[in-house]
Structures are given as C-alpha cells and as structure tokens.
Design a protein around this motif. Sequence first.
Motif, short mmCIF file in Angstrom:
data_model
loop_
_atom_site.label_atom_id
_atom_site.label_comp_id
_atom_site.label_asym_id
_atom_site.label_seq_id
_atom_site.Cartn_x
_atom_site.Cartn_y
_atom_site.Cartn_z
N TYR A 229 0.81 -1.21 0.00
CA TYR A 229 0.00 0.00 0.00
C TYR A 229 0.85 1.27 0.00
O TYR A 229 0.41 2.31 -0.52
CB TYR A 229 -0.92 0.01 1.23
CG TYR A 229 -0.16 0.23 2.52
CD1 TYR A 229 -0.04 1.49 3.10
CD2 TYR A 229 0.48 -0.83 3.15
CE1 TYR A 229 0.68 1.68 4.25
CE2 TYR A 229 1.20 -0.64 4.31
CZ TYR A 229 1.30 0.61 4.86
OH TYR A 229 2.02 0.79 6.00
N ASP A 230 2.05 1.26 0.57
CA ASP A 230 2.85 2.48 0.66
C ASP A 230 3.89 2.59 -0.45
O ASP A 230 4.63 3.56 -0.51
CB ASP A 230 3.53 2.58 2.02
CG ASP A 230 4.52 1.45 2.28
OD1 ASP A 230 4.64 0.55 1.41
OD2 ASP A 230 5.17 1.47 3.33
N TYR A 231 3.99 1.60 -1.33
CA TYR A 231 4.87 1.57 -2.50
C TYR A 231 6.35 1.56 -2.14
O TYR A 231 7.21 1.54 -3.02
CB TYR A 231 4.56 2.73 -3.46
CG TYR A 231 3.24 2.55 -4.16
CD1 TYR A 231 3.13 1.80 -5.32
CD2 TYR A 231 2.09 3.14 -3.65
CE1 TYR A 231 1.92 1.63 -5.95
CE2 TYR A 231 0.86 2.98 -4.27
CZ TYR A 231 0.78 2.22 -5.42
OH TYR A 231 -0.43 2.05 -6.05
N LEU A 290 -3.97 -9.37 1.39
CA LEU A 290 -5.16 -9.01 0.63
C LEU A 290 -5.62 -7.59 0.93
O LEU A 290 -6.07 -6.86 0.03
CB LEU A 290 -6.29 -10.00 0.95
CG LEU A 290 -6.04 -11.45 0.50
CD1 LEU A 290 -7.17 -12.35 0.98
CD2 LEU A 290 -5.89 -11.54 -1.01
N TYR A 291 -5.51 -7.16 2.19
CA TYR A 291 -5.87 -5.80 2.55
C TYR A 291 -4.97 -4.79 1.86
O TYR A 291 -5.43 -3.80 1.28
CB TYR A 291 -5.80 -5.64 4.06
CG TYR A 291 -5.89 -4.20 4.52
CD1 TYR A 291 -7.08 -3.47 4.37
CD2 TYR A 291 -4.80 -3.55 5.08
CE1 TYR A 291 -7.16 -2.15 4.77
CE2 TYR A 291 -4.88 -2.24 5.48
CZ TYR A 291 -6.05 -1.54 5.33
OH TYR A 291 -6.13 -0.23 5.73
N VAL A 296 -3.97 -0.68 -2.64
CA VAL A 296 -3.26 -0.28 -3.86
C VAL A 296 -4.25 -0.09 -5.00
O VAL A 296 -4.20 0.91 -5.74
CB VAL A 296 -2.19 -1.32 -4.24
CG1 VAL A 296 -1.61 -1.02 -5.63
CG2 VAL A 296 -1.08 -1.35 -3.21
N LYS A 297 -5.17 -1.02 -5.16
CA LYS A 297 -6.17 -0.91 -6.22
C LYS A 297 -7.05 0.31 -6.03
O LYS A 297 -7.37 1.03 -6.99
CB LYS A 297 -7.04 -2.18 -6.26
CG LYS A 297 -7.99 -2.23 -7.44
CD LYS A 297 -8.72 -3.57 -7.50
CE LYS A 297 -9.65 -3.61 -8.70
NZ LYS A 297 -10.38 -4.90 -8.78
N VAL A 311 -14.29 0.15 -5.63
CA VAL A 311 -13.34 -0.80 -5.08
C VAL A 311 -13.68 -1.06 -3.62
O VAL A 311 -13.77 -0.13 -2.82
CB VAL A 311 -11.89 -0.27 -5.18
CG1 VAL A 311 -10.92 -1.24 -4.52
CG2 VAL A 311 -11.51 -0.06 -6.64
N SER A 312 -13.88 -2.31 -3.27
CA SER A 312 -14.12 -2.69 -1.88
C SER A 312 -12.80 -3.00 -1.21
O SER A 312 -12.06 -3.88 -1.66
CB SER A 312 -15.05 -3.90 -1.80
OG SER A 312 -16.34 -3.59 -2.30
N VAL A 313 -12.48 -2.26 -0.15
CA VAL A 313 -11.26 -2.54 0.61
C VAL A 313 -11.48 -3.80 1.43
O VAL A 313 -12.53 -3.99 2.04
CB VAL A 313 -10.90 -1.35 1.50
CG1 VAL A 313 -9.68 -1.67 2.37
CG2 VAL A 313 -10.62 -0.11 0.66
N TYR A 314 -10.48 -4.67 1.42
CA TYR A 314 -10.59 -5.98 2.06
C TYR A 314 -10.94 -5.85 3.55
O TYR A 314 -10.39 -5.01 4.26
CB TYR A 314 -9.29 -6.76 1.89
CG TYR A 314 -9.35 -8.15 2.48
CD1 TYR A 314 -9.99 -9.18 1.81
CD2 TYR A 314 -8.75 -8.43 3.70
CE1 TYR A 314 -10.05 -10.45 2.35
CE2 TYR A 314 -8.80 -9.70 4.24
CZ TYR A 314 -9.46 -10.71 3.56
OH TYR A 314 -9.52 -11.96 4.11
N ASN A 315 -11.84 -6.69 4.00
CA ASN A 315 -12.34 -6.65 5.36
C ASN A 315 -12.31 -8.06 5.95
O ASN A 315 -12.75 -9.01 5.32
CB ASN A 315 -13.78 -6.11 5.35
CG ASN A 315 -14.52 -6.37 6.65
OD1 ASN A 315 -14.02 -6.02 7.71
ND2 ASN A 315 -15.68 -6.98 6.57
#
Length: 332
Positions: A229-231, A290-291, A296-297, A311-315
Amino acid sequence: LFLFFFFKQKTAYEIYQCDWSSDVCSSDLCEDFFSTYMTVDPPPYKQSIVVNMYIDDSDTTIRASVSKNIGALETVKKKRDLLLFDAIVLIKDSQGEIVCMLDTVTIVNEEDTVGFMPMPGNMVNYMATLPGSFQGYGKKFILEVTHPDFGKATAIQTMPEKPNISQPTYKYNAGMDMDGNSYDQVSFTLHDPADEENYYQMKLWYDDEEDFSRYMNLNTIDPLYVYSYDYNALLLQDKTFNGEDFPVRLRFNGDFGYYDENGEYVPQVGDTLPGKMYVEIKTITKDFYLYSRSLVKAQDMQDIGFFMEPVSVYNNIKNGLGHDVMKSLLFP
C-alpha cells in the motif's frame, strides 16, 4: 467507510444539435437541444462498527482504532467524531483466555502522531501495554470488540513464524533497467517453509549513521512481486516456490555519495557504502496481503476520476468492518 466510490449529487448531461451540412460546426450553428439534470441518490449502507488493528511480533504496546462508518455523501468535521470510546476490546488465545484488554486513550488533537495507527492513518483510541514483546509465533488469537450499539465484532489471526533468509549481499551497478538506467541490488535467499501458505513483505532501509536515513524505492518487473500500500515495500507469496529456497533480488536506483567536512561531494565508489543498508522482511498473514493489495487498487482507481470502478477494501472483521492483521519481523 470501506467502499471507495465518488458521487456527484447532480450530474448534467448536455447534447447539442448541429448543422452538420456545413463545413464547420460553429457555436452560432449549434443550438442547445436539451439540457437535463439527474439526481443520483447515494447508495444505501448499514452503519457498522469499524475496527483496525496491526500487531507485530515485537510489539510491546497494542493499539487499535474503533469507530463507526458513514455514508458516501456524509461528512464529519473531525475524524475523531467517528471514534467509539465505550467498547470492550479484548485479545484472546485459542482457548478463549484473555491475553490483554485494551483501555481507552484520550485523543488530544488529530495532528498528534502518537494517536495514529502505523497505517494508513487511523486514529488510535484503545491501547494496552504488555510486559514483554507479543511474539506468539504459530498461535491463534481472537480479537473481540463488543459495543452496546453494534454488538460483538470478531477476527481471528495466527501470528506467522519469523522469516528465514541467508545473509544479504549488496551489489553496486548490478545491471540496467528497461530505461537504460543502472540499478543497485540487494540479494539473499528466502528459505520458505513447506506445506503451508506464506506471504512476505520486504523493504530496504539505508542509514548513513549520521543524520540521514530513508526507505529505498524498490522497482521490479518480476510478476511474482507486487507493491504494498505504501509503495516502499514489495509483497511476495510462495505460490510458485512453496517449501523451496527462493532467490530474492531487490533492485533500486540510489546514489550513496556524501559530502565531506569541506562540503565537497564524494561519489560512491564500487560496492562500498558510506552507511549501512538493512533488509526489513516480514512474514505477514494472508489477510494483511489481501488488505494491502486492495488499498493499492483503490489508490490507483482514484486517478481515473468519475468513471472509476468501485473498489471494496478488504475486510476480515466479522459483524463489522476493518482489519485485524499480524506480522513477524526480521531485521538482519
């Protein structure tokens, strides 16, 4: 709120009728055929409790953010207005025994970094101090959050074992990228355990041992690696090398020259670094993987604009929203 979707309450559609028999369709040949405004209602949603918790094996303090969600077009003046302070937050072992109970934390202001989660900016309002590091390798833990308005929300995670790698080596000017630029490389072998699904996060950290340190921006064209997520980090799963030794090659563009006492710039020469390079590698849970990938997406979709796909963020919170994830760190 865990659905990234951008709405405009009123969307205008304007269509013009033109005299296409002329060579040029100028403004005086076109007339406003019709202009209509359509009201778009925001999607319905269920108000839920939102729980965010990240635990490293080395943590001596456990932090959590407990809040509630809002609708797509709703706003709040301050983020802390969504926080819930009347929940009971417990971490239990697989037998149901309480490992720790988190206490509420007073939020003084939203600029206080002590009050924020490590990622991605959720405010901490529950905390517990442990007598030692969390550890718990290979053990299953249950997060249980009970609130009078939302009932009980739970999540189950197993703390992964620490990763096992060979001694990393650094190579200056290890090759050329697709743009013709030279890159440096840190290499090591990852010893992946057999008969289990493993996920890893990798970063490189440079410290000149004086007043400068930073994470390196990693680049790769290997499809086995994906960005976190932070690249600054790469993620890797062992789907193609389960139980085998895997050669890791972390590439980056970096200039490790320095300024001497006279202010003169001294360029890097060969494989000798003026400071030290560290490999930060973590074994992460599948839920963390997955989260992070869903974030990122979501971040990539924001660049598309109004016509982006939702986009659904993984939960992984049962009877709620959010994520409870665990990581084991190796910092050779």
